[in-house]
Each structure stands twice: as C-alpha cells, then as structure tokens.
Design a protein around this motif. Sequence first.
Motif, PDB file in Angstrom:
ATOM      1  N   VAL A  45       0.845  -1.204   0.000  1.00  0.00           N
ATOM      2  CA  VAL A  45       0.000   0.000   0.000  1.00  0.00           C
ATOM      3  C   VAL A  45       0.877   1.251   0.000  1.00  0.00           C
ATOM      4  O   VAL A  45       0.575   2.234  -0.679  1.00  0.00           O
ATOM      5  CB  VAL A  45      -0.953  -0.007   1.209  1.00  0.00           C
ATOM      6  CG1 VAL A  45      -1.671   1.332   1.345  1.00  0.00           C
ATOM      7  CG2 VAL A  45      -1.970  -1.137   1.073  1.00  0.00           C
ATOM      8  N   PHE A  46       1.963   1.204   0.760  1.00  0.00           N
ATOM      9  CA  PHE A  46       2.907   2.328   0.783  1.00  0.00           C
ATOM     10  C   PHE A  46       3.372   2.640  -0.636  1.00  0.00           C
ATOM     11  O   PHE A  46       3.464   3.806  -1.035  1.00  0.00           O
ATOM     12  CB  PHE A  46       4.102   1.969   1.669  1.00  0.00           C
ATOM     13  CG  PHE A  46       5.096   3.087   1.854  1.00  0.00           C
ATOM     14  CD1 PHE A  46       5.053   3.895   2.972  1.00  0.00           C
ATOM     15  CD2 PHE A  46       6.090   3.326   0.903  1.00  0.00           C
ATOM     16  CE1 PHE A  46       5.976   4.925   3.142  1.00  0.00           C
ATOM     17  CE2 PHE A  46       7.002   4.351   1.062  1.00  0.00           C
ATOM     18  CZ  PHE A  46       6.952   5.151   2.191  1.00  0.00           C
ATOM     19  N   CYS A  47       3.650   1.611  -1.408  1.00  0.00           N
ATOM     20  CA  CYS A  47       4.090   1.792  -2.787  1.00  0.00           C
ATOM     21  C   CYS A  47       3.025   2.506  -3.612  1.00  0.00           C
ATOM     22  O   CYS A  47       3.326   3.419  -4.378  1.00  0.00           O
ATOM     23  CB  CYS A  47       4.422   0.431  -3.399  1.00  0.00           C
ATOM     24  SG  CYS A  47       5.052   0.514  -5.086  1.00  0.00           S
ATOM     25  N   GLN A  48       1.761   2.114  -3.437  1.00  0.00           N
ATOM     26  CA  GLN A  48       0.653   2.761  -4.157  1.00  0.00           C
ATOM     27  C   GLN A  48       0.538   4.231  -3.775  1.00  0.00           C
ATOM     28  O   GLN A  48       0.384   5.114  -4.623  1.00  0.00           O
ATOM     29  CB  GLN A  48      -0.658   2.050  -3.833  1.00  0.00           C
ATOM     30  CG  GLN A  48      -0.729   0.594  -4.251  1.00  0.00           C
ATOM     31  CD  GLN A  48      -1.991  -0.076  -3.727  1.00  0.00           C
ATOM     32  OE1 GLN A  48      -3.020   0.567  -3.561  1.00  0.00           O
ATOM     33  NE2 GLN A  48      -1.902  -1.364  -3.428  1.00  0.00           N
ATOM     34  N   VAL A  49       0.628   4.494  -2.469  1.00  0.00           N
ATOM     35  CA  VAL A  49       0.467   5.861  -1.971  1.00  0.00           C
ATOM     36  C   VAL A  49       1.617   6.745  -2.442  1.00  0.00           C
ATOM     37  O   VAL A  49       1.421   7.904  -2.825  1.00  0.00           O
ATOM     38  CB  VAL A  49       0.378   5.853  -0.432  1.00  0.00           C
ATOM     39  CG1 VAL A  49       0.397   7.276   0.123  1.00  0.00           C
ATOM     40  CG2 VAL A  49      -0.885   5.122   0.024  1.00  0.00           C
ATOM     41  N   LYS A  50       2.827   6.200  -2.430  1.00  0.00           N
ATOM     42  CA  LYS A  50       4.007   6.982  -2.808  1.00  0.00           C
ATOM     43  C   LYS A  50       3.904   7.507  -4.229  1.00  0.00           C
ATOM     44  O   LYS A  50       4.365   8.612  -4.546  1.00  0.00           O
ATOM     45  CB  LYS A  50       5.270   6.114  -2.669  1.00  0.00           C
ATOM     46  CG  LYS A  50       6.564   6.820  -3.032  1.00  0.00           C
ATOM     47  CD  LYS A  50       6.843   7.962  -2.069  1.00  0.00           C
ATOM     48  CE  LYS A  50       8.116   8.716  -2.437  1.00  0.00           C
ATOM     49  NZ  LYS A  50       7.955   9.626  -3.558  1.00  0.00           N
ATOM     50  N   LYS A  51       3.285   6.749  -5.113  1.00  0.00           N
ATOM     51  CA  LYS A  51       3.183   7.156  -6.514  1.00  0.00           C
ATOM     52  C   LYS A  51       2.306   8.393  -6.690  1.00  0.00           C
ATOM     53  O   LYS A  51       2.433   9.107  -7.682  1.00  0.00           O
ATOM     54  CB  LYS A  51       2.612   6.003  -7.351  1.00  0.00           C
ATOM     55  CG  LYS A  51       3.544   4.799  -7.449  1.00  0.00           C
ATOM     56  CD  LYS A  51       2.872   3.650  -8.198  1.00  0.00           C
ATOM     57  CE  LYS A  51       3.785   2.442  -8.286  1.00  0.00           C
ATOM     58  NZ  LYS A  51       3.135   1.292  -8.954  1.00  0.00           N
ATOM     59  N   ILE A  52       1.417   8.652  -5.718  1.00  0.00           N
ATOM     60  CA  ILE A  52       0.450   9.743  -5.847  1.00  0.00           C
ATOM     61  C   ILE A  52       0.693  10.857  -4.841  1.00  0.00           C
ATOM     62  O   ILE A  52       0.255  11.983  -5.032  1.00  0.00           O
ATOM     63  CB  ILE A  52      -0.991   9.190  -5.672  1.00  0.00           C
ATOM     64  CG1 ILE A  52      -1.230   8.011  -6.612  1.00  0.00           C
ATOM     65  CG2 ILE A  52      -2.036  10.269  -5.935  1.00  0.00           C
ATOM     66  CD1 ILE A  52      -2.544   7.310  -6.401  1.00  0.00           C
ATOM     67  N   SER A  53       1.388  10.557  -3.764  1.00  0.00           N
ATOM     68  CA  SER A  53       1.523  11.499  -2.657  1.00  0.00           C
ATOM     69  C   SER A  53       2.103  12.846  -3.092  1.00  0.00           C
ATOM     70  O   SER A  53       3.101  12.902  -3.804  1.00  0.00           O
ATOM     71  CB  SER A  53       2.429  10.905  -1.572  1.00  0.00           C
ATOM     72  OG  SER A  53       2.707  11.870  -0.571  1.00  0.00           O
ATOM     73  N   PRO A  54       1.507  13.954  -2.620  1.00  0.00           N
ATOM     74  CA  PRO A  54       2.054  15.280  -2.923  1.00  0.00           C
ATOM     75  C   PRO A  54       3.233  15.645  -2.027  1.00  0.00           C
ATOM     76  O   PRO A  54       3.876  16.672  -2.248  1.00  0.00           O
ATOM     77  CB  PRO A  54       0.864  16.210  -2.643  1.00  0.00           C
ATOM     78  CG  PRO A  54       0.091  15.498  -1.573  1.00  0.00           C
ATOM     79  CD  PRO A  54       0.229  14.026  -1.878  1.00  0.00           C
ATOM     80  N   LEU A  55       3.513  14.818  -0.996  1.00  0.00           N
ATOM     81  CA  LEU A  55       4.583  15.107  -0.050  1.00  0.00           C
ATOM     82  C   LEU A  55       5.563  13.937   0.033  1.00  0.00           C
ATOM     83  O   LEU A  55       5.183  12.792  -0.207  1.00  0.00           O
ATOM     84  CB  LEU A  55       4.009  15.356   1.349  1.00  0.00           C
ATOM     85  CG  LEU A  55       3.110  16.583   1.527  1.00  0.00           C
ATOM     86  CD1 LEU A  55       2.549  16.616   2.934  1.00  0.00           C
ATOM     87  CD2 LEU A  55       3.868  17.865   1.216  1.00  0.00           C
ATOM     88  N   PRO A  56       6.806  14.195   0.404  1.00  0.00           N
ATOM     89  CA  PRO A  56       7.756  13.097   0.655  1.00  0.00           C
ATOM     90  C   PRO A  56       7.243  12.214   1.793  1.00  0.00           C
ATOM     91  O   PRO A  56       6.654  12.709   2.765  1.00  0.00           O
ATOM     92  CB  PRO A  56       9.039  13.828   1.064  1.00  0.00           C
ATOM     93  CG  PRO A  56       8.912  15.196   0.491  1.00  0.00           C
ATOM     94  CD  PRO A  56       7.454  15.520   0.550  1.00  0.00           C
ATOM     95  N   LEU A  57       7.487  10.911   1.675  1.00  0.00           N
ATOM     96  CA  LEU A  57       6.986   9.951   2.657  1.00  0.00           C
ATOM     97  C   LEU A  57       8.140   9.254   3.369  1.00  0.00           C
ATOM     98  O   LEU A  57       9.114   8.827   2.745  1.00  0.00           O
ATOM     99  CB  LEU A  57       6.097   8.901   1.980  1.00  0.00           C
ATOM    100  CG  LEU A  57       4.849   9.407   1.263  1.00  0.00           C
ATOM    101  CD1 LEU A  57       4.036   8.229   0.755  1.00  0.00           C
ATOM    102  CD2 LEU A  57       4.008  10.302   2.158  1.00  0.00           C
ATOM    103  N   ILE A  58       7.983   9.120   4.678  1.00  0.00           N
ATOM    104  CA  ILE A  58       8.950   8.427   5.523  1.00  0.00           C
ATOM    105  C   ILE A  58       8.302   7.139   6.015  1.00  0.00           C
ATOM    106  O   ILE A  58       7.178   7.163   6.523  1.00  0.00           O
ATOM    107  CB  ILE A  58       9.361   9.304   6.719  1.00  0.00           C
ATOM    108  CG1 ILE A  58      10.015  10.598   6.210  1.00  0.00           C
ATOM    109  CG2 ILE A  58      10.299   8.547   7.649  1.00  0.00           C
ATOM    110  CD1 ILE A  58      10.167  11.662   7.274  1.00  0.00           C
ATOM    111  N   ALA A  59       8.987   6.033   5.875  1.00  0.00           N
ATOM    112  CA  ALA A  59       8.460   4.741   6.324  1.00  0.00           C
ATOM    113  C   ALA A  59       8.921   4.465   7.749  1.00  0.00           C
ATOM    114  O   ALA A  59      10.112   4.544   8.054  1.00  0.00           O
ATOM    115  CB  ALA A  59       8.937   3.630   5.392  1.00  0.00           C
ATOM    116  N   ASP A  60       7.965   4.149   8.617  1.00  0.00           N
ATOM    117  CA  ASP A  60       8.247   3.844  10.016  1.00  0.00           C
ATOM    118  C   ASP A  60       8.341   2.327  10.170  1.00  0.00           C
ATOM    119  O   ASP A  60       7.359   1.616   9.977  1.00  0.00           O
ATOM    120  CB  ASP A  60       7.122   4.396  10.890  1.00  0.00           C
ATOM    121  CG  ASP A  60       7.460   4.332  12.365  1.00  0.00           C
ATOM    122  OD1 ASP A  60       8.015   5.306  12.883  1.00  0.00           O
ATOM    123  OD2 ASP A  60       7.171   3.291  13.003  1.00  0.00           O
TER     124      ASP A  60
END
Length: 355
Positions: free
Chosen positions: A64-79
């Motif tokens: 799901v993180f992979c799906q979200v990263k493709k669309i996210s308007p902000l940089p994402l940090i994985a916890d």
Amino acid sequence: MRKLTRQIKIGNVLIGGGAPVSVQTMTNADPHDAAALLAQIQEAAELGCDLVRLTVPDQQAAEVFCQVKKISPLPLIADIHFDHRLALAALEAGADGLRINPGNIGGSDRVRAVVAAARVRQIPIRIGVNGGSLEKDILAKHGAATPEALVESALRHVAVLEAEDYHEIKISVKASDVPRTIAAYRLLSQKTDYPLHLGVTEAGTFIPGTVRSSVALGALLLEGIGDTIRVSLTDSPAKEVRVGVELLRCLGLRAPGAAVTSCPTCGRTRVDVAGMAMQVEERLEQFYREHPKAPRPHVAVMGCVVNGPGEAKGSDIAVAGGEGECMLFVRGEPMGKIPESETVERIVELVKKWR
C-alpha cells in the motif's frame, strides 16, 4: 542563532544546514487503506505540512505504501520496527526516508542490508529514541529514562550506522514530559552535529499535547536547536500540522499566514465569534496557499461594541458583533452593518481585493 547541523535531503525537503525548519506529521489511518492514507496526506499538504510518516507493519502495508508513494504530494517516511525486510520493501517502493532503530531490526547483517539499500538511493535514516524504548542495560545504568539515558541510547544506535560509514542520519530523543525533552535535546545538540527531529512523545490529547509540545519545542527552537518538528497529538494529523505551522510562525521561522485576531467572548456576545473567526482563518489560509504573495491585511473579529471599535482602529478590516449582525470597519472607518450570516464572506471578499 540556529545551530548549523549537517544537511540531509528527504525527497525535495532539505533538513539541517540552515534550511527552514520543516513540519512533519504521521498518518493514523489504516496502513492498508490507500484512499484513507492519501486523504490524510492531501489534507496535511494543504495545511502546510512538509513531510509525512507512515507506519509499515507488514508486507501488505508495504504494498500500500508503494501505491500511496506514486500519488503522494509530499515526501513519505516509512516507520519500520523489528522486520528489516519491511525497510527494504519500503525503500524499493520509493520511501524518501526511514525511521528505524538499528537495535530492534536484528543482527549486524540485517542492518548492513538496510544501509546498503539506503546508500544506493541516498535515503536518510532517523534514529528515534523514546523514553519507553530504552535498552535494558542503559535503563539499569541510569535508573530511569533520564535525558542522559536517552542520549546514550541514541548515540549507540548512531554508532551502528557510522560503523557502516553511513551518515545520512537525523536523530530524535523524545520524552513524554517537557523538562526531560528539553534537557535531552540540549545534551544531544552538544554531542552531535546531525540534524535533530524535535518532538514530545505521547504528548496527549489536543489541549495538553499542544501546550506541552509548544513549550518544549518553542524553548528549543528559540535556543537554535532543532531542524524539523512533529507535534504529536492524540488527534488528527491535520491538527498536528496546524499547531506545528502556527508554532513556527510565532517564532518567526515560517512566513506568516492569515493575520486574524479575535476576542475571547463574554456574556455580551450575541454572534458566533468563534465560528466566524475559524471560518475566516480557514478561508484565508486556503487563499494564501493559492496566492502566497497576496497582501495580508490585519483582520479582527470582535464580539461586541466594548472593545470592537477600539480594535477596529488598529486593524485593516474589523467586525464588532451586535444582535445577529456586525458593524464592519475598514481602515478604522465604520462601513455599516451586515448580517452575521454574510460576515465571513464579506471579510474574505475584502481581503482578496486588498491593495
């Protein structure tokens, strides 16, 4: 003067090295629900957030993180905790940053695997130490989660990455109370030049969490300590962002937003001051995000005629409430009465046309 720390880059956001202090939040939606995660990220972005952290507890969440990263308007940090394979999966999915503790993802071979994958992509790793996550030997040595214990734990984890010749690092040492948090970050700042992520862990619900975070983070930032912040609340990510952004504005570390003042209300009030003020703030915040160079006239929303006219003289646009209506002032001059239901729209209209 802010302490000059090493600079790292998370996505398109620079941290440390004199870069502006950035605001972070963490999603609290189901990590397996891409739509819910994206909704929270989008709202955070609209409120001025710079970075968002997502928990990745299992392989499905990594997908799901992979799906979200493709669309996210902000940089994402994985916890990431416990399973180094999830860190590898998040990096493969395009994570812009990792939050891990090297000590809880397994042996040195696993740490090396994560560092190798991060090195190829130049992805920073945050060492995050909390009062409730200290190693047994450090707790035994210090007797409690003291500031010294928090810092010793953090630097121990940092040494693990440095042993792999990896220095794309930022550090946090969060306690759940203000004095320990301030003391821990002061001590850490003396011992390292890595950029620091500020926060009070488990700060609480909206009111106590906001107060604790504002006192601790405000004190540290005024001393020049801190490169990125998160206001951790038992509430929505949106509220975390609003508090964080306003905190930086109060300290002159972020451009001002809508200049709105409002009275605390009393028994004389006959209009919904709180509702009008909040609507004005929200409408103007959206306007300034879309038009960052637009003028920012000072707006005052007052509940009655006791302080209203006086406040109007010092404001560009002001309203003083009456019985279901408001007296409108522009540049200190009375412009007539308007119905309460039309007040917000009239104020916003005047701001948009302000010259």
